[in-house]
Design an enzyme around this catalytic site. Structure first.
Site, PDB file in Angstrom:
ATOM      1  N   CYS A  30      -3.337  11.283   1.045  1.00  0.00           N
ATOM      2  CA  CYS A  30      -2.637   9.995   0.922  1.00  0.00           C
ATOM      3  C   CYS A  30      -1.253  10.147   0.327  1.00  0.00           C
ATOM      4  O   CYS A  30      -0.251   9.806   0.952  1.00  0.00           O
ATOM      5  CB  CYS A  30      -3.465   9.069   0.045  1.00  0.00           C
ATOM      6  SG  CYS A  30      -5.159   8.981   0.599  1.00  0.00           S
ATOM      7  N   LYS A  68       0.838  -1.212   0.000  1.00  0.00           N
ATOM      8  CA  LYS A  68       0.000   0.000   0.000  1.00  0.00           C
ATOM      9  C   LYS A  68       0.876   1.267   0.000  1.00  0.00           C
ATOM     10  O   LYS A  68       0.613   2.224  -0.743  1.00  0.00           O
ATOM     11  CB  LYS A  68      -0.917  -0.009   1.231  1.00  0.00           C
ATOM     12  CG  LYS A  68      -1.676   1.276   1.468  1.00  0.00           C
ATOM     13  CD  LYS A  68      -2.706   1.548   0.393  1.00  0.00           C
ATOM     14  CE  LYS A  68      -3.185   2.989   0.440  1.00  0.00           C
ATOM     15  NZ  LYS A  68      -4.243   3.286  -0.486  1.00  0.00           N
TER      16      LYS A  68
END
Ligand code: SAJ
Length: 404
Positions: A258, A204
């Protein structure tokens, strides 16, 4: 394996769409959040944030009695943790909300429950959560089903991507992987890729870090081309005609919650080992300052010609095109830098953003009529057809300035 009741901890940009999608698949979903207003909205069948299709899904699920929200943790078959993992001082990852969720779950979880972490987390977090839950609930030692299944949905297409993207399914043991595969297989149409938690946590981080590095290349290219008086948009467009070249678009910086955050999770784990990743962050953080300086140069020239302070219209406030999300927006950072310098009269246009005090937001036509200089900071589709009679600085490749 039968799952009927699902608890989603954190009803934000990922948690609420996930809760709504699960409810639409027939699960009884309970959302847990710390915000009174989020809880009130969800219980009233309203989405507290904008995301295409979300409002309808929340209204439907809440109306059908399949979605409710409160501060309390309740007994469930599955717990999905989707809380924020921001940065704290020194760019260190802050996983406090994940640990707090794990504590809450440990209070009420039945022995057969599956616990899933979806929040982006530094490597080792799932093991930390296992230790914490087993310390609180010794009866779960060995029986706990715990998995890390990071979300991958892009804001603006969250509902679609939640269902259609491939997912990585990372368990603390074989039984956890098997259980999590069964749960995600019940609502995800993309392929599911099982692996272990440490690999999954790194995957991720790598996905978003890869994008940060790729955008930094485009951003650096734009600075180089500007210096060489070359049109970076044309350079990229033509370079991308090569079958193995795919350069991203330069912009005014990298925003959102993010991509500007996740590279620090890797940097924090390995310190001096990062060079490229660290430099990419520096390039992307520098870009709004570079844009500010370029705009101020042009403003000074205009002020000389006009004999007064120019009126400057900043087009775009959101963190990326065609969204109203302003989290970590580099465009807003530039607006704020410009306002601080007080060298021009500022107006801001963003068809997706209602307004951000103290700035003066106007519609596009007013801006075009009033401004001496237009500066495109976000590549919203609405700006593509901009009339170019007024001086324009486009930092987003949205305008075809070559054909003006
Ligand atoms: N940007 C550019 N040039 C580009 C692409 C993006 O300057 O060519 C800028 C955008 O304007 C924005 C920033 O980068 O300021 C980030 O936007 P984004 O669209 O690349 O990504 P996010 O932050 O909206 O969502 C990302 C996605 N990650 C990847 O594409 C690898 C999404 O799939 C993740 O689920 C999400 O982060 C997340 O939650 O981790």
């Amino acid at each position: 394996m039968r799952f009927e009741r699902v608890s989603v901890i954190g009803l934000g940009y990922i948690g609420l769409p996930t809760a709504a999608v699960l409810a639409s698949k027939g699960y009884r979903v309970h959302g847990v959040d710390i915000s009174d207003s989020v809880i009130a909205d969800v219980n009233a069948g309203r989405a507290p944030l904008f995301e295409p299709e979300l409002d309808e899904l929340v209204a439907e699920a809440s109306g059908a009695g399949r979605l409710s929200a409160s501060h309390e943790y309740t007994a469930s078959d599955v717990y999905v943790i989707a809380v924020p993992t921001p940065l704290k001082a020194g760019f260190a990852p802050n996983v406090d909300a994940v640990l707090a969720a794990a504590e809450g779950i440990a209070e009420v979880a039945p022995r057969s429950a599956l616990v899933v972490i979806e929040s982006t987390s530094p490597v080792g977090t799932t093991e930390r959560v296992r230790a914490l839950i087993e310390q609180r609930r010794p009866d779960l030692a060995g029986a706990l089903r715990l998995a890390y299944c990071p979300e991958r949905a892009i804001p603006g297409q969250t509902i679609k991507e939640l269902v259609h993207n491939d997912r990585i399914i990372c368990g603390i043991d074989g039984q956890s992987v098997k259980t999590a595969l069964a749960f995600y297989g019940s609502f995800v149409k993309g392929q599911l890729w099982p692996t272990d938690c440490r690999i999954g946590e790194m995957v991720k981080l790598v996905e978003n870090t890869f994008r940060d590095v790729a955008i930094a290349f485009a951003n650096e290219l734009s600075i180089i081309c500007d210096h060489m008086d070359l049109d970076v948009c044309e350079v990229i467009e033509l370079a991308n005609r090569h079958p193995r070249v795919n350069i991203l678009q330069p912009g005014v910086g990298v925003g959102g919650h993010c991509i500007p955050v996740d590279p620090y999770f890797i940097m924090h784990s390995v310190g001096d080992l990062t060079h490229l990743i660290r430099t990419a962050r520096e390039v992307n953080r520098y870009k709004p300052h570079w844009v500010t300086a370029k705009v101020l140069e042009r403003v000074a020239l205009l002020a000389d010609t006009l004999g007064r302070q120019p009126i400057l219209a900043c087009l775009g406030a959101a963190y990326k095109p065609d969204t109203g999300d302003i989290r970590e927006s580099p465009a807003l950072e530039i607006v704020s830098n410009l306002a601080e310098r007080n060298a021009c009269d500022l107006v801001v246009v963003d068809p997706f953003v209602d307004g951000v005090p103290p700035y003066r937001f106007v519609d596009l036509n007013t801006a075009i009529a009033e401004a001496d200089l237009l500066v495109v900071l976000v590549g919203h589709t609405a700006f593509v057809e901009l009339p170019l009679q007024k001086p324009v600085m486009d930092f987003t490749c949205v305008l075809d300035t070559r054909n003006q």
